[in-house]
Scaffold this active site. Structure first.
Site, PDB file in Angstrom:
ATOM      1  N   SER A  42     -78.381 -21.239 130.697  1.00 60.62           N
ATOM      2  CA  SER A  42     -78.038 -21.615 132.058  1.00 60.62           C
ATOM      3  C   SER A  42     -79.210 -22.352 132.725  1.00 60.62           C
ATOM      4  O   SER A  42     -79.686 -23.348 132.201  1.00 60.62           O
ATOM      5  CB  SER A  42     -77.599 -20.364 132.835  1.00 60.62           C
ATOM      6  N   ASP A  87     -70.820 -20.990 130.666  1.00 62.72           N
ATOM      7  CA  ASP A  87     -72.183 -20.500 130.882  1.00 62.72           C
ATOM      8  C   ASP A  87     -72.603 -19.466 129.839  1.00 62.72           C
ATOM      9  O   ASP A  87     -71.897 -18.479 129.597  1.00 62.72           O
ATOM     10  CB  ASP A  87     -72.258 -19.888 132.285  1.00 62.72           C
TER      11      ASP A  87
END
Length: 295
Positions: free
Chosen positions: A48, A173
């Site tokens: 991320s 993610d």
């Protein structure tokens, strides 16, 4: 003529930068600390926001240079909102279930510095980004191909970004599966530094969380559970948890305040890594030590 004693070596250092949204801006202080110590990581893995900052570090940017890039992009809230308006979803196809989903590849194109190459092969430091295979319910480590697309997949937080398709997989993610991916560093890494910026939900004056707070707070609880379970079986050599209490995942307009509030991490990292390196030097005798012990 006697052979010259070889220089002392230190373990290969691997750096794992975790996910946590705006809290991950604190990663730059970790990079600055390594710069202060004169250490260049042998490998970097990111998830991320950690993938975004890790990619910049793997491209050879120093901690100070990355901080300059962050402040140039996020230092003025008015500029940030202007970019968000520019990147806003404009079609019904980008609105799912009433939620506007941003294109993470467009976000990366807007915020990632141009001097970062777009191919993993062009990075001077080995790097990989962690994403999650949505339909396969599995972790995916990306270390080849388009760097920008890989980072876009790694930051594709559900309910905020639309997924990214790579190699036939629908990716979201990486924090969903591995928010602190230090276990993805190469086997020959001798010193692992991991930076956890997940944090915990913060109680507000309202008492109960609103819809957005509950959504992002529940993801924090999930990621903390994943990290806790991993740490039961394996520990990095240095685990850094910056003081990120009260920083929300989307607080990017507060970049200057976040960087100021977490600046102490720089000295913390230098001290922790320095202790490990001192211990490693003691454990690795010089040529003179070996000769003396032989006699």
């Amino acid at each position: 003529m006697a052979d010259a004693a070889p220089p002392q070596t230190i373990p290969h250092l691997g750096l794992a930068l975790g996910g946590g949204g705006a809290r991950g801006l604190a990663h730059v202080h970790v990079l600055a600390a390594l710069d202060d110590l004169g250490i260049r990581p042998s490998a970097i893995v990111g998830c991320s926001i950690g993938a975004l900052i890790g990619a910049a570090a793997a491209a050879g940017l120093s901690g100070a240079e990355i901080e300059d890039e962050i402040l140039a992009a996020l230092g003025r809230p008015a500029d940030v909102w202007g970019k968000i308006w520019k990147l806003r979803p404009r079609s019904l196809a980008d609105i799912a279930g009433g939620l506007p989903l941003f294109d993470p590849e467009a976000v990366i194109a807007e915020f990632m510095p141009d001097r970062i190459p777009d191919d993993f092969a062009d990075l001077p430091i080995p790097f990989s980004a962690v994403a999650a295979d949505y339909y396969g319910a599995a972790e995916v480590e990306i270390a080849a191909g388009s760097l920008r697309r890989a980072v876009a997949a790694s930051i594709a937080l559900p309910a905020l970004f639309r997924p990214v398709d790579i190699g036939g997989l629908t990716l979201i993610d990486g924090g969903v599966v591995n928010p602190l991916p230090f276990d993805k560093l190469p086997e020959d890494i001798g010193l692992i530094v991991a930076v956890d910026v997940v944090g915990m939900p913060v109680r507000t004056q309202k008492g109960r969380p609103g819809v957005r707070e509950a959504l992002f707070g529940s993801s924090q609880i999930l990621m903390q559970s994943l990290i806790s379970e991993k740490l039961k079986s394996r520990q990095p050599d240095v685990l850094i948890r910056p003081p990120i209490h009260g920083i929300a995942v989307l607080d990017f307009t507060k970049a200057r305040d976040i960087l100021a509030a977490t600046t102490g991490v720089r000295e913390e990292v230098k001290a922790a890594v320095g202790r490990r390196l001192d211990a490693a030097r003691v454990a690795m005798p010089t040529r003179e030590d070996a000769d003396a012990s032989a006699h």
